[in-house]
Write a protein that holds these residues in place. Structure first.
Motif, PDB file in Angstrom:
ATOM      1  N   UNK A  80       0.838  -1.203   0.000  1.00 19.04           N
ATOM      2  CA  UNK A  80       0.000   0.000   0.000  1.00 19.04           C
ATOM      3  C   UNK A  80       0.873   1.254   0.000  1.00 19.04           C
ATOM      4  N   UNK A  81       0.200   2.394  -0.133  1.00 17.48           N
ATOM      5  CA  UNK A  81       0.925   3.673  -0.167  1.00 17.48           C
ATOM      6  C   UNK A  81       0.864   4.393   1.181  1.00 17.48           C
ATOM      7  N   UNK A  82       0.593   3.654   2.260  1.00 20.71           N
ATOM      8  CA  UNK A  82       0.391   4.298   3.560  1.00 20.71           C
ATOM      9  C   UNK A  82       1.658   4.941   4.118  1.00 20.71           C
ATOM     10  N   UNK A  83       2.837   4.520   3.627  1.00 22.37           N
ATOM     11  CA  UNK A  83       4.084   5.106   4.128  1.00 22.37           C
ATOM     12  C   UNK A  83       4.793   5.963   3.090  1.00 22.37           C
ATOM     13  N   UNK A  84       4.124   6.248   2.010  1.00 21.75           N
ATOM     14  CA  UNK A  84       4.733   7.137   1.022  1.00 21.75           C
ATOM     15  C   UNK A  84       4.738   8.574   1.553  1.00 21.75           C
ATOM     16  N   UNK A  85       5.743   9.361   1.223  1.00 19.96           N
ATOM     17  CA  UNK A  85       6.878   9.062   0.334  1.00 19.96           C
ATOM     18  C   UNK A  85       8.069   8.422   1.047  1.00 19.96           C
ATOM     19  N   UNK A  86       7.929   8.127   2.344  1.00 24.67           N
ATOM     20  CA  UNK A  86       9.048   7.548   3.096  1.00 24.67           C
ATOM     21  C   UNK A  86       9.416   6.181   2.534  1.00 24.67           C
ATOM     22  N   UNK A  87       8.395   5.330   2.354  1.00 21.48           N
ATOM     23  CA  UNK A  87       8.607   3.982   1.803  1.00 21.48           C
ATOM     24  C   UNK A  87       7.636   3.800   0.639  1.00 21.48           C
ATOM     25  N   UNK A  88       8.112   3.828  -0.597  1.00 24.83           N
ATOM     26  CA  UNK A  88       7.223   3.700  -1.753  1.00 24.83           C
ATOM     27  C   UNK A  88       6.554   2.322  -1.826  1.00 24.83           C
ATOM     28  N   UNK A  89       5.401   2.275  -2.491  1.00 17.62           N
ATOM     29  CA  UNK A  89       4.702   1.019  -2.719  1.00 17.62           C
ATOM     30  C   UNK A  89       5.582   0.057  -3.507  1.00 17.62           C
ATOM     31  N   UNK A  90       5.486  -1.243  -3.178  1.00 19.04           N
ATOM     32  CA  UNK A  90       6.257  -2.327  -3.809  1.00 19.04           C
ATOM     33  C   UNK A  90       7.739  -2.289  -3.451  1.00 19.04           C
TER      34      UNK A  90
END
Length: 289
Positions: free
Chosen positions: A46-56
């Motif tokens: 998921x994108x819940x941690x973007x932009x810190x941790x990108x999806x995939x």
């Protein structure tokens, strides 16, 4: 040198096997693997941690003990119950909250405005976020998919075919080496048992080479059809030509007997050096009708 190469090959194969084993274990048995190596990695869906941790992204988390204290704003990986399904999430730990005597750990995504609704306890938290590799998680998703399982099967078949071919090559190479060794022994025996002596040569005014010598048979039996290779060189010892020549024909040569032979070659003015090597012979008994 060959022993060193063999050891390097074995060590490389062992390291590759260990790495592949760890990779497959991490893909199919992540919980047990993480208990063994102390780390766990998984794919962010998921994108819940973007932009810190990108999806995939492929996230690496370090396992921590339940009694290890956590500081607010630490990114943690934890189990969560989403619609009755156990999943892994990596969110910020914000604070603890006591409810009905139970301490809950409130978490929050990087892009979320409020805390998560999960009732996360300390036993649900499995590790601290260490780092991530963008987009690499797609590969691990593929490896766990049916297409990934098909790829494993194809690789296994290719590996088995390769091993069969390599084994056959090794057997063939061994056969060739054994034949070469046997041939070398035969040549050594021929050099010892069929001795060429009294070699003389001269080139006459017509540029014709005349070569004379004596052949002695030290075998315990009579031999015939003795074939030699005559190689000729110029002053710089560059090969000019070579040819096979019968030092002895059907008439043969008895044991402990010596026999003279001669060889003539026209247009030989450039010949300065020569070499004679016996190639083969036959036992007299084998050639009798």
């Amino acid at each position: 040198m060959q022993l060193r190469k063999k050891w390097l090959k074995l060590i490389s194969a062992a390291l590759l096997t260990v790495l592949l084993s760890c990779l497959l274990s991490a893909v199919f048995w992540p919980e047990k693997t993480s208990q063994f190596i102390g780390y766990r990695f998984y794919t962010v869906l998921t994108d819940s941690m973007e932009p810190i941790i990108p999806t995939h992204s492929l996230v690496f988390s370090k396992r921590i003990d339940e009694d290890e204290p956590l500081q607010p704003d630490t990114i943690v990986t934890f189990h969560a119950n989403r619609f009755g399904k156990d999943i892994l999430l990596t969110h910020y730990f914000k604070k603890t909250q006591v409810k009905d005597g139970i301490t809950y750990y409130r978490t929050q995504g990087a892009s979320a405005k409020d805390y998560d609704n999960y009732e996360t306890t300390r036993s649900d938290i499995i590790g601290k976020y260490m780092f991530h590799i963008p987009y690499l998680g797609k590969i691990f998703l593929f490896l766990k998919s049916p297409f990934g399982l098909l790829m494993y099967a194809e690789l296994a078949v290719i590996f088995l075919i390769n091993r069969v071919i390599r084994t056959r090559w090794e057997e063939k190479d061994k056969e060739i080496k054994e034949k070469e060794k046997a041939l070398s022994e035969v040549k050594k025996q021929m050099q010892k048992r069929l001795s060429i002596t009294k070699l003389t040569s001269f080139i006459d005014m017509n540029d014709t080479l005349h070569l004379h010598g004596t052949l002695t048979n030290y075998f315990p039996e009579a031999v015939s059809y003795i074939v030699a290779k005559l190689t000729f060189y110029d002053e710089q010892k560059h090969e000019l030509f070579h040819e096979k020549w019968y030092l002895c024909g059907k008439e043969g040569i008895l044991a402990k007997e010596s026999k003279d032979f001669s060889y003539t070659h026209l247009h030989a003015k450039d010949i300065a050096h020569y070499h004679i090597a016996i190639l083969s012979y036959k036992n007299m008994e084998d050639t009798q009708e």
